[in-house]
Design an enzyme around this catalytic site. Structure first.
Site, mmCIF file in Angstrom:
data_model
loop_
_atom_site.group_PDB
_atom_site.id
_atom_site.type_symbol
_atom_site.label_atom_id
_atom_site.label_comp_id
_atom_site.label_asym_id
_atom_site.label_seq_id
_atom_site.Cartn_x
_atom_site.Cartn_y
_atom_site.Cartn_z
ATOM 1 N N ASP A 192 34.064 15.152 18.094
ATOM 2 C CA ASP A 192 34.936 16.280 18.230
ATOM 3 C C ASP A 192 34.533 17.369 17.281
ATOM 4 O OD1 ASP A 192 36.488 14.914 20.128
ATOM 5 O OD2 ASP A 192 38.059 15.104 18.906
ATOM 6 N N HIS A 231 33.422 12.414 14.569
ATOM 7 C CA HIS A 231 33.399 13.888 14.516
ATOM 8 C C HIS A 231 32.021 14.291 13.927
ATOM 9 C CE1 HIS A 231 37.546 12.816 14.080
ATOM 10 N NE2 HIS A 231 37.833 14.128 14.573
#
Length: 278
Positions: free
Chosen positions: A98, A243
């Protein structure tokens, strides 16, 4: 000169003219070949005689490649909760990243995935993607899925419907320009979903995808801890959240290099989400 002699002479002249005319006609139809027999000559070219076409020959026939235009993709259903697991046979799981792309960390993640011939899903933020379109293109070229993670990573439950749509639409436009097609998957920042997010995502042709294993790498717990969380949580159907932007992601980069070959050696197949309908 007597009358009988004049008639005889006239008949001789007429006979000679007839012979000359016959010889000329023979020259037009046949060409001599020396001592051999005469061979026929093709008639002089002239306008071709066109035969009438059959009734069926007047009908237009479809040309190759000119069929009916493809049907537009079906709009996904409006869900009341996000998809949490990946479907597939055997030990299938999914890696997702992400908040990116980030030029400091995303290339290293892509390099590691390419080394092991693994595909992943990247949920990108529009404001990051807009400045790193080359990385989006690389993701698409290497077979990864690029999803929508809004433009500025806001908490959607605090936004108006109009603002949510703007966050989604702007990001989808950047993804489509860089990858050649709009995103088909959407993830709400912080995992904060509401009815408007589900409805608007479906209107834009996207399915909502969440996760089942959170590495919490954004807290920078240490490379070993991230590796342990992935390996302990590995199971068929699992969706792992990591991430590639939003802070120092060097631990995430190092962790991927460690746990990815371990998962493959354990028989796991890392895949990307697939739509169940056209």
């Amino acid at each position: 000169m007597k009358k009988d002699q004049l008639l005889t002479r006239r008949r001789a002249l007429l006979a000679g003219a007839a012979a000359v005319g016959a010889a000329g006609t023979a020259g037009a139809l046949a060409v001599g070949t020396g001592d051999g027999p005469a061979r026929p000559v093709a008639p002089a070219p002239g306008p071709a005689v066109r035969r009438p076409l059959n009734a069926s020959a007047h009908r237009l026939q479809p040309l190759t490649g000119y069929g009916a235009p493809p049907a537009a993709p079906r709009r996904p259903p409006v869900r009341s909760e996000p998809i949490l697991r990946v479907s597939g046979r055997g030990r299938t799981m999914m890696l997702t990243f992400d908040d990116g792309p980030d030029s400091r960390y995303t290339p290293d993640i892509l390099d590691t995935l390419a080394k092991y011939d693994v595909r992943a899903t990247f949920f990108v933020c529009g404001e990051m993607a807009d400045h790193n379109r080359g990385l989006l293109s690389r993701m698409a070229d290497e077979g990864h899925v690029v999803g929508n993670h809004t433009w500025s990573h806001p908490l959607l439950t605090r936004l108006t419907r109009r603002r949510i749509r703007s966050e989604m639409e702007r990001t989808s436009e950047v993804v489509e320009e860089a990858c050649g097609e709009p995103p088909r998957w959407f993830r709400a920042p912080y995992g904060a979903w509401n009815r408007a997010a589900f409805q608007l995502g479906a209107e834009l042709g996207m399915e909502p995808l969440a996760w089942t294993v959170d590495t919490l790498d954004w807290t920078t717990p240490g490379t070993g801890t991230i590796v342990e969380r992935v390996e302990d949580g590995a199971a068929p159907g699992v969706v792992v959240l990591s991430h590639d932007a939003g802070g120092d992601r060097s631990q995430t980069v190092r962790a991927l290099r460690s746990y990815l070959p371990e998962l493959l050696d354990s028989g796991y197949h890392l895949t990307v989400p697939r739509r169940r309908y056209a």
